[in-house]
Design a protein around this motif. Structure first.
Motif, short mmCIF file in Angstrom:
data_model
loop_
_atom_site.label_atom_id
_atom_site.label_comp_id
_atom_site.label_asym_id
_atom_site.label_seq_id
_atom_site.Cartn_x
_atom_site.Cartn_y
_atom_site.Cartn_z
N ASN A 70 0.81 -1.21 0.00
CA ASN A 70 0.00 0.00 0.00
C ASN A 70 0.85 1.26 0.00
O ASN A 70 0.52 2.24 -0.68
N THR A 71 1.95 1.28 0.76
CA THR A 71 2.79 2.47 0.80
C THR A 71 3.41 2.73 -0.56
O THR A 71 3.38 3.86 -1.07
N ALA A 72 3.97 1.69 -1.19
CA ALA A 72 4.58 1.86 -2.51
C ALA A 72 3.54 2.30 -3.53
O ALA A 72 3.80 3.17 -4.37
N THR A 73 2.34 1.72 -3.45
CA THR A 73 1.30 2.09 -4.39
C THR A 73 0.85 3.53 -4.16
O THR A 73 0.75 4.33 -5.10
N ALA A 74 0.57 3.87 -2.89
CA ALA A 74 0.06 5.20 -2.58
C ALA A 74 1.04 6.30 -2.97
O ALA A 74 0.64 7.36 -3.46
N PHE A 132 -8.60 0.88 7.38
CA PHE A 132 -7.58 0.55 8.37
C PHE A 132 -6.24 0.42 7.65
O PHE A 132 -6.13 -0.30 6.65
N GLY A 133 -5.21 1.12 8.14
CA GLY A 133 -3.93 1.05 7.45
C GLY A 133 -2.78 1.45 8.35
O GLY A 133 -2.96 1.79 9.53
N THR A 134 -1.59 1.42 7.77
CA THR A 134 -0.40 1.87 8.48
C THR A 134 -0.38 3.40 8.47
O THR A 134 -1.14 4.06 7.75
N THR A 135 0.53 3.96 9.25
CA THR A 135 0.60 5.42 9.39
C THR A 135 0.79 6.10 8.04
O THR A 135 0.10 7.07 7.71
N ARG A 136 1.72 5.59 7.22
CA ARG A 136 2.03 6.27 5.95
C ARG A 136 0.87 6.16 4.96
O ARG A 136 0.55 7.11 4.24
N THR A 137 0.23 5.00 4.91
CA THR A 137 -0.89 4.84 3.98
C THR A 137 -2.04 5.77 4.34
O THR A 137 -2.61 6.45 3.49
N ILE A 138 -2.36 5.84 5.62
CA ILE A 138 -3.45 6.72 6.05
C ILE A 138 -3.05 8.18 5.84
O ILE A 138 -3.86 8.99 5.38
N ALA A 139 -1.81 8.52 6.14
CA ALA A 139 -1.36 9.91 5.98
C ALA A 139 -1.41 10.35 4.51
O ALA A 139 -1.62 11.53 4.22
N SER A 140 -1.23 9.41 3.59
CA SER A 140 -1.28 9.76 2.17
C SER A 140 -2.67 10.23 1.76
O SER A 140 -2.81 10.99 0.79
N VAL A 154 -20.26 9.74 0.64
CA VAL A 154 -19.80 8.68 1.54
C VAL A 154 -18.96 9.29 2.67
O VAL A 154 -18.22 10.25 2.47
N THR A 155 -19.10 8.74 3.86
CA THR A 155 -18.24 9.11 4.98
C THR A 155 -17.07 8.14 5.04
O THR A 155 -17.27 6.93 5.21
N VAL A 156 -15.87 8.65 4.84
CA VAL A 156 -14.67 7.81 4.91
C VAL A 156 -14.02 8.02 6.26
O VAL A 156 -13.65 9.15 6.62
N ILE A 157 -13.88 6.95 7.01
CA ILE A 157 -13.28 7.00 8.35
C ILE A 157 -11.93 6.32 8.28
O ILE A 157 -11.84 5.11 8.04
N GLN A 158 -10.87 7.09 8.46
CA GLN A 158 -9.52 6.54 8.36
C GLN A 158 -8.99 6.23 9.76
O GLN A 158 -9.11 7.05 10.67
N GLN A 159 -8.40 5.05 9.90
CA GLN A 159 -7.90 4.64 11.20
C GLN A 159 -6.51 4.02 11.07
O GLN A 159 -6.33 3.00 10.40
#
Length: 285
Positions: A70-74, A132-140, A154-159
């Motif tokens: 996910n990090t590499a993709t994001a 649900f993701g790692t810090t970098r994926t969510i931060a992206s 849509v309501t997107v809830i990032q965690q």
């Protein structure tokens, strides 16, 4: 041949799903374990490392590379696809690189990736989608951005589930893993006034290994989107339209696994992620 690239071991969950779905296709996996994790690195460095890993897989004969991270993709996928690859001889040879964000967003929104503006009926959708993701994926913010392009109501809830991937990789017991999963879900519920999500994206390729724990703490009505199967579904559709990517190259009965790290240590750690015995060989990128 098809390559799967990841900064570490989580991409093995994607590789496993692809190998099961396409038993007649040869796969090569490359984990950049010498430089993991990518989440602490600058964006330009992640792009450079992802490009180097992709080129290493091209040199192994892969016509298509899936970024199973996910990090590499994001951070890197769009730049590789739009800026780097078109300027190389690899593109002229028909090589390509895909990420895992696009198929996940397609599954979450039920909208093709090529559709980037709201359409009926998705433009009226008012569901809650948890990521649900790692810090970098969510931060992206890539999931929230791409979902809202297609489903603006849509309501997107990032965690962030910062410790969960590491706990999985280091073989923590189920009690500890259950605690971390529940904490992440509680974080989502705290952001939504206790209302559970309609769909939950497991936005880290480690998380499918604890999908049963997410299922335990989410209501039955919540649909869990686990990336390995989502990516396999998407690639099946892609290959039905681009069969050339499975042609040519050396044929392997089992996936070939490479690491930039120490093969013996990586082979031992990889047992958590694979249903079958695995063995890594060292490669430089």
């Amino acid at each position: 041949m098809i390559g799967v690239f990841d900064s570490g071991l989580g991409g093995l969950t994607v590789l496993g799903a692809l190998a099961r779905r396409f038993p007649g296709v040869s796969f090569v996996y490359l984990g950049d374990h010498a430089r993991v994790p990518y989440g602490d690195r600058a964006s330009d460095e992640i792009v450079d490392l992802t490009r180097a890993g992709t080129e290493a897989l091209f040199r192994q004969g892969c016509r298509l590379v899936v970024l199973g991270c996910n990090t590499a993709t994001a951070v890197a996928a769009r730049r590789l696809q739009q800026e780097w690859l078109p300027a190389t001889s690899w593109k002229a040879e028909g090589r390509n690189v895909l990420g895992i964000v696009a198929p996940t967003v397609e599954a979450a929104t039920q909208t093709p990736w090529a559709v980037t503006s709201p359409q009926y009926p998705q433009k009226f959708l008012t569901d809650r989608i948890a990521v649900f993701g790692t810090t970098r994926t969510i931060a992206s913010g890539v999931y929230a951005e791409e979902i809202r392009k297609r489903c603006p109501k849509v309501t997107v809830i990032q965690q962030v589930a910062a410790e969960l991937a590491g706990a999985i990789e280091h073989g923590s017991d189920e009690v500890e893993l259950d605690r971390l999963v529940k904490r992440a879900i509680d974080g989502v519920l705290a952001q939504s006034d206790g209302e559970p999500p309609h769909r939950a994206i497991l936005g880290c390729t480690h998380f499918p290994l604890v999908e049963h724990l997410f299922r335990r703490h989410l209501p039955p009505a919540t649909r869990i989107l686990s990336q390995p199967e989502v990516v396999a579904d998407s690639l099946e559709d892609y290959l039905s339209r681009h069969a050339r990517y499975t042609e040519g190259g050396e044929r392997h009965s089992e996936p070939v696994l490479f690491t930039t790290g120490a093969p013996d240590a990586i082979t031992e750690r990889a047992r958590i992620f694979s249903q079958a015995p695995v063995s890594f060989s060292r490669i430089e990128i």
